[in-house]
Enzyme design. Structure first.
Site, PDB file in Angstrom:
ATOM      1  N   ASN A 145       0.869  -1.305   0.018  1.00 23.02           N
ATOM      2  CA  ASN A 145       0.021  -0.004  -0.023  1.00 23.02           C
ATOM      3  C   ASN A 145       0.852   1.371   0.130  1.00 23.02           C
ATOM      4  OD1 ASN A 145      -2.137  -1.753  -0.020  1.00 23.02           O
ATOM      5  ND2 ASN A 145      -2.694  -1.460   2.035  1.00 23.02           N
ATOM      6  N   ARG A 186      -2.675 -10.825  -4.872  1.00 25.32           N
ATOM      7  CA  ARG A 186      -2.277  -9.544  -5.052  1.00 25.32           C
ATOM      8  C   ARG A 186      -1.695  -8.860  -4.209  1.00 25.32           C
ATOM      9  NH1 ARG A 186      -7.581  -7.745  -4.497  1.00 25.32           N
ATOM     10  NH2 ARG A 186      -6.450  -5.546  -4.518  1.00 25.32           N
TER      11      ARG A 186
HETATM   12  C1  EPZ Z   1      -6.387   1.954   1.538  1.00 26.78           C
HETATM   13  O1  EPZ Z   1      -7.671   2.093   0.895  1.00 26.78           O
HETATM   14  C2  EPZ Z   1      -5.676   0.608   1.459  1.00 26.78           C
HETATM   15  N1  EPZ Z   1      -5.611   0.244   0.180  1.00 26.78           N
HETATM   16  C3  EPZ Z   1      -6.706  -0.419   2.091  1.00 26.78           C
HETATM   17  O2  EPZ Z   1      -6.070  -1.619   2.003  1.00 26.78           O
HETATM   18  C4  EPZ Z   1      -6.835   0.064   3.460  1.00 26.78           C
HETATM   19  O3  EPZ Z   1      -7.854  -0.893   4.201  1.00 26.78           O
HETATM   20  C5  EPZ Z   1      -7.611   1.443   3.636  1.00 26.78           C
HETATM   21  O4  EPZ Z   1      -6.697   2.301   2.914  1.00 26.78           O
HETATM   22  C6  EPZ Z   1      -7.863   1.961   5.041  1.00 26.78           C
HETATM   23  O5  EPZ Z   1      -6.443   1.898   5.654  1.00 26.78           O
HETATM   24  C7  EPZ Z   1      -4.560   0.876  -0.653  1.00 26.78           C
HETATM   25  O6  EPZ Z   1      -3.666   1.600  -0.096  1.00 26.78           O
HETATM   26  C8  EPZ Z   1      -4.152   0.251  -1.974  1.00 26.78           C
HETATM   27  P1  EPZ Z   1      -9.956   4.953   2.483  1.00 26.78           P
HETATM   28  P2  EPZ Z   1      -8.512   3.277   0.584  1.00 26.78           P
HETATM   29  O7  EPZ Z   1      -9.998   5.880   1.475  1.00 26.78           O
HETATM   30  O8  EPZ Z   1      -7.565   4.633   0.131  1.00 26.78           O
HETATM   31  C9  EPZ Z   1     -14.500   5.663   2.351  1.00 26.78           C
HETATM   32  C10 EPZ Z   1      -5.589  -4.053   1.669  1.00 26.78           C
HETATM   33  O9  EPZ Z   1      -6.460  -5.031   1.914  1.00 26.78           O
HETATM   34  N2  EPZ Z   1     -14.189   6.647   1.535  1.00 26.78           N
HETATM   35  O10 EPZ Z   1      -9.323   5.314   3.723  1.00 26.78           O
HETATM   36  O11 EPZ Z   1      -9.330   2.939  -0.464  1.00 26.78           O
HETATM   37  C11 EPZ Z   1     -14.218   4.296   1.983  1.00 26.78           C
HETATM   38  O12 EPZ Z   1     -15.377   3.840   1.393  1.00 26.78           O
HETATM   39  C12 EPZ Z   1      -6.605  -2.698   1.367  1.00 26.78           C
HETATM   40  O13 EPZ Z   1      -4.609  -3.809   1.280  1.00 26.78           O
HETATM   41  C13 EPZ Z   1     -15.177   7.600   1.084  1.00 26.78           C
HETATM   42  O14 EPZ Z   1     -16.324   7.491   1.459  1.00 26.78           O
HETATM   43  O15 EPZ Z   1      -9.055   3.602   2.014  1.00 26.78           O
HETATM   44  C14 EPZ Z   1     -13.829   3.477   3.224  1.00 26.78           C
HETATM   45  O16 EPZ Z   1     -15.077   3.025   3.766  1.00 26.78           O
HETATM   46  C15 EPZ Z   1      -7.900  -2.982   1.503  1.00 26.78           C
HETATM   47  N3  EPZ Z   1     -14.894   8.508   0.168  1.00 26.78           N
HETATM   48  C16 EPZ Z   1     -13.070   4.414   3.967  1.00 26.78           C
HETATM   49  O17 EPZ Z   1     -13.558   5.789   3.625  1.00 26.78           O
HETATM   50  C17 EPZ Z   1     -13.604   8.666  -0.509  1.00 26.78           C
HETATM   51  O18 EPZ Z   1     -13.500   9.735  -1.218  1.00 26.78           O
HETATM   52  C18 EPZ Z   1     -11.305   4.167   4.138  1.00 26.78           C
HETATM   53  O19 EPZ Z   1     -11.205   4.367   2.706  1.00 26.78           O
HETATM   54  C19 EPZ Z   1     -12.769   8.054   0.225  1.00 26.78           C
HETATM   55  C20 EPZ Z   1     -12.909   7.152   1.056  1.00 26.78           C
END
Ligand code: EPZ
Length: 425
Positions: free
Chosen positions: A23, A395
């Protein structure tokens, strides 16, 4: 269809070294687009998500070459500003090129990521932040189209989104003026990205805190940077060691990046010895029940939630896991129930009643971390567990079977690779 076959009951002992953080590596690859020249990224894990990101970069005109665990990315000339649907649908992290394309080309066209097994994965905060910075955004036909040079702005995130923080950070590096990102994500991978960008010439303060300040510069230059160790991969092997007794030493990462995980492992009865880049875990005398709630960093990481559900499914008592980050990240519970785990989902709480032993069964990986957690469950189950849909595991975990075997696990990969790419995180 490939599968992983686990024969339970073997003790795990020995040491394993984790690779670079998935990540972080994916975002550093996206950030390399900000500099016209050849960037080198070292300690890059050999996992399918990295290969997919390399495809995204190649589609934009960059030339990506892997030599062992190092990538060189020549982004001297970019021939496109579009990340196509077929790639973004396979890997949500592709949306990380949105910020770097705006930062480099002042335009981007990135497919809207779909939902996935763990949630809707919206990008509204990414979009709103770019609009706050004066970037014109149009959404249509499944694409986000961005146009214009960002100007400095004060962006406040509704939620400390990792992806939104990263995209806005990248776009702000070459904005005209000063940008602050408030309620920013604090994950160690943000710190690694900020370090990478600073080495490229960006002016960033406060990465790792809730407020990041970026003074825009006109140009960034290529760098040579090593990815931080993968704290989630490390946590996964530490849980495996705790479940199977240990002692198991996991190295190649910064233990301070998973303090909450170590705290909860100790609460579950594990004995931990921490070094500068390693942790040794052992657990004798039964797993103790533990309550935990996933939260943005430095809270308990949602990416370790399934692994802890596997650990606590055989605890001497009842535990509660609360998932506060994603709206649907309990798919794993259905699968581990097939192995005899007693888990009841009540909203965003999982109520886990520890059972004396799991029983091996055929199960399917629901997602990346759930798949890895099913293998961990198989390590302590009676008999054989066959985990399918293991492309999810590939992955994010390089050599998952080999690393577990090196610790003494009876784990083998079987079947043929059908090579069918799947939608993913
Ligand atoms: C990153 O995802 C990681 N992926 C995820 O890891 C990790 O679980 C997550 O951060 C939280 O730590 C990568 O870095 C590739 P968020 P990301 O934006 O960036 C909501 C793994 O297993 N949200 O912090 O997508 C979203 O729906 C993966 O390695 C909005 O609503 O996470 C979620 O419920 C899985 N609107 C929450 O926030 C937005 O514009 C956290 O999402 C953005 C996010």
């Amino acid at each position: 269809m490939q599968s992983i076959v686990v024969m339970g009951g073997r003790p795990l002992t020995g040491s394993v070294r984790v690779g670079g953080a998935k990540n972080s590596a994916l975002k550093l690859m996206a950030a390399s687009l900000l500099a016209a020249g050849v960037t080198t990224i070292r300690n890059v894990p050999d996992i399918s998500d990295v290969a997919l990101m390399a495809e995204v970069l190649a589609g934009l005109g960059a030339v990506v070459v892997r030599t062992d665990h190092a990538l060189t990315i020549d982004a001297t000339t970019l021939s496109s500003h579009e990340a196509p649907y077929e790639l973004v649908a396979k890997m949500r992290a592709s949306t990380s090129v949105l910020g770097s394309l705006v930062g480099r080309l002042r335009r981007a066209k990135v497919a809207m990521p779909g939902g996935c097994a763990i949630g809707s994965r919206k990008v509204d905060m990414h979009i709103r932040g770019l609009q706050d910075m004066g970037v014109r955004i149009e959404i249509g036909h499944g694409y986000i189209s961005a146009e214009g040079r960002p100007h400095g702005a004060n962006v406040i995130l509704d939620f400390p989104s990792v992806g939104a923080t990263e995209n806005l950070l990248m776009a702000a590096t070459t904005a005209s003026g000063v940008t602050t990102i408030e309620n920013a994500a604090r994950e160690p991978e943000i710190g690694d990205l900020a370090a990478f960008l600073s080495e490229m010439g960006a002016r960033i303060d406060g990465a790792g805190s809730t407020t990041i300040t970026i003074e825009g510069v006109d140009e960034l230059h290529p760098v040579d940077h090593a990815v931080i160790g993968d704290r989630i991969e490390a946590g996964t092997y530490l849980v495996a060691g705790a479940m199977c007794g240990g002692p198991v030493t996991v190295s190649g990462f910064d233990p301070s990046h998973i303090e909450m995980v170590l705290t909860k492992l100790a609460a579950a009865g594990a004995h931990l010895e921490t070094g500068p880049d390693s942790v040794t875990v052992s657990l004798t005398g039964g797993v103790r029940p533990v309550d935990l709630a996933t939260l943005p960093y430095p809270g308990f990481p949602t990416d370790m939630q399934a692994q802890f559900m596997a650990l606590l499914s055989v605890a001497d008592g009842n535990s509660v896991i609360t998932e506060n980050v994603f709206e649907n990240r309990f798919m794993f519970a259905d699968e581990i129930a097939r192995m005899g785990a007693d888990v009841r989902i009540e909203g965003h709480h999982a109520l886990i009643r520890g059972v004396p032993q799991l029983s091996g069964a055929p199960v399917r990986s629901p997602d990346l971390r759930g798949g890895a957690a099913l293998v961990l469950a198989g390590l302590v189950a009676d008999g054989s567990t066959v985990v399918t849909d293991i492309h999810h595991i590939d992955r994010g975990y390089e050599g998952f079977v080999e690393r577990l075997r090196s610790l003494g696990a009876d784990v083998t990969r079987s079947g043929c690779d059908d090579g069918i790419p799947q939608e993913g995180d």
